[in-house]
Design a protein around this motif. Structure first.
Motif, PDB file in Angstrom:
ATOM      1  N   GLY A  20       0.806  -1.210   0.000  1.00  0.00           N
ATOM      2  CA  GLY A  20       0.000   0.000   0.000  1.00  0.00           C
ATOM      3  C   GLY A  20       0.839   1.259   0.000  1.00  0.00           C
ATOM      4  O   GLY A  20       2.060   1.213  -0.123  1.00  0.00           O
ATOM      5  N   ASN A  21       0.147   2.370   0.143  1.00  0.00           N
ATOM      6  CA  ASN A  21       0.788   3.679   0.149  1.00  0.00           C
ATOM      7  C   ASN A  21       1.289   4.005   1.547  1.00  0.00           C
ATOM      8  O   ASN A  21       0.552   3.873   2.531  1.00  0.00           O
ATOM      9  N   VAL A  22       2.526   4.447   1.610  1.00  0.00           N
ATOM     10  CA  VAL A  22       3.166   4.758   2.890  1.00  0.00           C
ATOM     11  C   VAL A  22       2.707   6.130   3.370  1.00  0.00           C
ATOM     12  O   VAL A  22       2.650   7.091   2.598  1.00  0.00           O
ATOM     13  N   VAL A  23       2.373   6.196   4.659  1.00  0.00           N
ATOM     14  CA  VAL A  23       1.944   7.441   5.289  1.00  0.00           C
ATOM     15  C   VAL A  23       2.815   7.631   6.535  1.00  0.00           C
ATOM     16  O   VAL A  23       2.935   6.710   7.350  1.00  0.00           O
ATOM     17  N   GLN A  24       3.426   8.791   6.657  1.00  0.00           N
ATOM     18  CA  GLN A  24       4.208   9.061   7.862  1.00  0.00           C
ATOM     19  C   GLN A  24       3.253   9.113   9.055  1.00  0.00           C
ATOM     20  O   GLN A  24       2.111   9.562   8.939  1.00  0.00           O
ATOM     21  N   LYS A  66       2.153   9.915  18.462  1.00  0.00           N
ATOM     22  CA  LYS A  66       3.053   8.843  18.909  1.00  0.00           C
ATOM     23  C   LYS A  66       2.861   8.471  20.381  1.00  0.00           C
ATOM     24  O   LYS A  66       3.807   8.126  21.078  1.00  0.00           O
ATOM     25  N   MET A  67       1.608   8.519  20.833  1.00  0.00           N
ATOM     26  CA  MET A  67       1.302   8.166  22.221  1.00  0.00           C
ATOM     27  C   MET A  67       1.585   6.687  22.498  1.00  0.00           C
ATOM     28  O   MET A  67       1.909   6.331  23.626  1.00  0.00           O
ATOM     29  N   MET A  68       1.439   5.837  21.490  1.00  0.00           N
ATOM     30  CA  MET A  68       1.703   4.402  21.662  1.00  0.00           C
ATOM     31  C   MET A  68       3.135   4.047  21.286  1.00  0.00           C
ATOM     32  O   MET A  68       3.614   2.981  21.634  1.00  0.00           O
ATOM     33  N   GLY A  69       3.771   4.924  20.522  1.00  0.00           N
ATOM     34  CA  GLY A  69       5.135   4.689  20.075  1.00  0.00           C
ATOM     35  C   GLY A  69       5.340   5.206  18.670  1.00  0.00           C
ATOM     36  O   GLY A  69       4.419   5.676  18.016  1.00  0.00           O
ATOM     37  N   ASP A  70       6.590   5.116  18.209  1.00  0.00           N
ATOM     38  CA  ASP A  70       6.963   5.598  16.889  1.00  0.00           C
ATOM     39  C   ASP A  70       6.685   4.508  15.851  1.00  0.00           C
ATOM     40  O   ASP A  70       6.546   3.338  16.189  1.00  0.00           O
ATOM     41  N   GLY A  71       6.622   4.908  14.599  1.00  0.00           N
ATOM     42  CA  GLY A  71       6.392   3.935  13.549  1.00  0.00           C
ATOM     43  C   GLY A  71       6.060   4.591  12.236  1.00  0.00           C
ATOM     44  O   GLY A  71       6.524   5.693  11.937  1.00  0.00           O
ATOM     45  N   ILE A  72       5.225   3.924  11.472  1.00  0.00           N
ATOM     46  CA  ILE A  72       4.825   4.362  10.143  1.00  0.00           C
ATOM     47  C   ILE A  72       3.442   3.763   9.892  1.00  0.00           C
ATOM     48  O   ILE A  72       2.987   2.920  10.666  1.00  0.00           O
ATOM     49  N   ALA A  73       2.789   4.186   8.826  1.00  0.00           N
ATOM     50  CA  ALA A  73       1.470   3.630   8.514  1.00  0.00           C
ATOM     51  C   ALA A  73       1.383   3.302   7.027  1.00  0.00           C
ATOM     52  O   ALA A  73       2.122   3.854   6.211  1.00  0.00           O
ATOM     53  N   ILE A  74       0.478   2.389   6.703  1.00  0.00           N
ATOM     54  CA  ILE A  74       0.235   1.984   5.322  1.00  0.00           C
ATOM     55  C   ILE A  74      -1.256   2.135   5.029  1.00  0.00           C
ATOM     56  O   ILE A  74      -2.095   1.671   5.801  1.00  0.00           O
ATOM     57  N   THR A 117      10.723   6.161   2.837  1.00  0.00           N
ATOM     58  CA  THR A 117      10.153   7.427   2.361  1.00  0.00           C
ATOM     59  C   THR A 117       9.535   7.315   0.970  1.00  0.00           C
ATOM     60  O   THR A 117       9.028   8.305   0.449  1.00  0.00           O
ATOM     61  N   ASN A 118       9.578   6.136   0.346  1.00  0.00           N
ATOM     62  CA  ASN A 118       8.943   5.973  -0.961  1.00  0.00           C
ATOM     63  C   ASN A 118       7.427   6.011  -0.803  1.00  0.00           C
ATOM     64  O   ASN A 118       6.901   5.891   0.310  1.00  0.00           O
ATOM     65  N   ASP A 119       6.740   6.159  -1.921  1.00  0.00           N
ATOM     66  CA  ASP A 119       5.284   6.273  -1.889  1.00  0.00           C
ATOM     67  C   ASP A 119       4.578   4.955  -1.606  1.00  0.00           C
ATOM     68  O   ASP A 119       3.600   4.921  -0.871  1.00  0.00           O
ATOM     69  N   GLU A 120       5.057   3.872  -2.215  1.00  0.00           N
ATOM     70  CA  GLU A 120       4.364   2.592  -2.079  1.00  0.00           C
ATOM     71  C   GLU A 120       5.310   1.508  -1.596  1.00  0.00           C
ATOM     72  O   GLU A 120       6.451   1.431  -2.028  1.00  0.00           O
ATOM     73  N   ALA A 121       4.798   0.667  -0.693  1.00  0.00           N
ATOM     74  CA  ALA A 121       5.579  -0.456  -0.160  1.00  0.00           C
ATOM     75  C   ALA A 121       4.892  -1.762  -0.538  1.00  0.00           C
ATOM     76  O   ALA A 121       3.669  -1.829  -0.610  1.00  0.00           O
ATOM     77  N   LYS A 122       5.698  -2.769  -0.755  1.00  0.00           N
ATOM     78  CA  LYS A 122       5.201  -4.114  -1.075  1.00  0.00           C
ATOM     79  C   LYS A 122       5.290  -4.989   0.167  1.00  0.00           C
ATOM     80  O   LYS A 122       6.335  -5.058   0.823  1.00  0.00           O
ATOM     81  N   ALA A 123       4.213  -5.683   0.472  1.00  0.00           N
ATOM     82  CA  ALA A 123       4.154  -6.562   1.648  1.00  0.00           C
ATOM     83  C   ALA A 123       5.259  -7.615   1.591  1.00  0.00           C
ATOM     84  O   ALA A 123       5.453  -8.264   0.563  1.00  0.00           O
ATOM     85  N   GLY A 124       5.975  -7.756   2.709  1.00  0.00           N
ATOM     86  CA  GLY A 124       6.996  -8.782   2.834  1.00  0.00           C
ATOM     87  C   GLY A 124       8.275  -8.498   2.077  1.00  0.00           C
ATOM     88  O   GLY A 124       9.209  -9.292   2.123  1.00  0.00           O
ATOM     89  N   LYS A 125       8.348  -7.368   1.385  1.00  0.00           N
ATOM     90  CA  LYS A 125       9.506  -7.058   0.544  1.00  0.00           C
ATOM     91  C   LYS A 125      10.245  -5.791   0.993  1.00  0.00           C
ATOM     92  O   LYS A 125      11.441  -5.826   1.247  1.00  0.00           O
TER      93      LYS A 125
END
Length: 163
Positions: free
Chosen positions: A21-25, A37-45, A146-154
């Motif tokens: 999916g599309n990566v969202v900061q 970041k109340m639960m912690g740092d990370g990223i979203a898809i 920082t790319n726009d789209e990420a592939k699952a498991g890759k």
């Protein structure tokens, strides 16, 4: 043989995307608990497909009763939360088909769940999926994707390093 018995567990690990999916900061996630970041740092898809895979080698710690979230622990002790959608706890499991149980060992790319993104979106819930490092007091993130789209498991979303 004894050498393997006392082998030190790797504390630093790459986390691959659990979804395609599309990566969202994280700061841009429309939910204060995650964006601040109340639960912690990370990223979203923002998912483009229904399959959710393991982002790390480790163990399933908790499949939430309402099936909307799964937490994992890497062999080195980093704890990861995959929260499928926002406010989806209210769906009480509808739209989620979990393929693992607490205590299961997983490898990157192993199938964890099917997330019916169309059904969830049709019920007016956001499908954006935060991936959170829960124990940031012991670990830190670097090399955030920082790319726009990420592939699952890759694609590697970030590197987890012991503090």
């Amino acid at each position: 043989m004894l050498k393997n018995l006392f082998k030190k567990q790797e504390k630093n690990v790459d986390l691959v995307s659990p979804l395609t999916g599309n990566v969202v900061q994280l700061e841009d996630v429309p939910d204060q608990v995650f964006s601040q970041k109340m639960m912690g740092d990370g990223i979203a898809i923002e998912p483009l497909s229904n399959e959710v895979v393991s982002p790390v080698k480790g163990e399933v710690v908790d499949v939430f009763k309402t099936k909307h979230a799964i937490s994992l622990r890497t062999e080195g002790g980093a704890e990861i939360l995959i929260h499928m959608g926002l406010e989806t706890v209210k769906l009480d499991g509808k739209g989620f088909d979990i393929k693992v149980s607490n205590g299961d060992k997983v490898e990157p790319g192993d199938h964890l769940a099917t997330f019916d993104i169309e059904a969830v979106a049709n019920k007016n819930y956001k499908t954006i999926t935060p991936i959170i490092l829960l124990n940031g007091e012991d670990f830190s993130l670097s090399n955030i994707f920082t790319n726009d789209e990420a592939k699952a498991g890759k694609d590697v979303l970030f590197h987890i390093k012991e503090k």
